[in-house]
Scaffold this active site. Sequence first.
Site, mmCIF file in Angstrom:
data_model
loop_
_atom_site.group_PDB
_atom_site.id
_atom_site.type_symbol
_atom_site.label_atom_id
_atom_site.label_comp_id
_atom_site.label_asym_id
_atom_site.label_seq_id
_atom_site.Cartn_x
_atom_site.Cartn_y
_atom_site.Cartn_z
ATOM 1 N N ARG A 92 0.764 -1.239 0.106
ATOM 2 C CA ARG A 92 0.034 -0.152 -0.010
ATOM 3 C C ARG A 92 0.789 1.200 -0.046
ATOM 4 O O ARG A 92 1.778 1.328 0.689
ATOM 5 C CB ARG A 92 -0.981 -0.024 1.232
ATOM 6 N N ARG A 101 -5.009 1.602 -5.265
ATOM 7 C CA ARG A 101 -4.047 0.839 -4.123
ATOM 8 C C ARG A 101 -4.050 -0.582 -4.263
ATOM 9 O O ARG A 101 -5.155 -1.365 -4.693
ATOM 10 C CB ARG A 101 -4.549 1.173 -2.806
#
Length: 176
Positions: A92, A101
């Site tokens: 992330r 993401r």
Amino acid sequence: MTSPTPQPAVLALGSNLGDRLVILAAAITALEQVPGLELTGVSPVYESAAVKLGGVDDDAPRYLNLVVGIRYTGDPHTLLAAVNAIENEHGRVRAERWGDRTLDIDIVVFGGLELHDARLDVPHPRAFERDFVLAPWLDLDPEAVLPGRGTVRALLAAIGSTVSPHPVALSLGGSR
């Protein structure tokens, strides 16, 4: 604010980069390793368009989303630190607010707690308007209620659903 009694909570997971199913399955497995956390259920997987600050972005990679039910004996900030660590372990990057993401894990509800501080808002302040949270949550718990907003069923009916079921299911243990 650690509770000796496990508190029920709902976490929303999403991924739109990399091998989304593999990442979500690995996140479920990682959640099962968090001290004081018991996974109680995994929703079906849904696919959705990316939502950015400017609204729906049909040009961005699509998300796979699910929710999990848990029982947790720690406090919500410790849970937030644990899920942030799992996000980080899966690549992330927080370069852009609401950006693409590999993994996003949000605390949607934590028992009956209402908490609003610089690090955490519970219940999640936008869950009521996100079909990619509400649809899988309704599948997981047809009687679910978002505190302060109403039943998940009524909230989803009010906004409509644009998500589509994904053909692969994940389960406890992250297996397909």
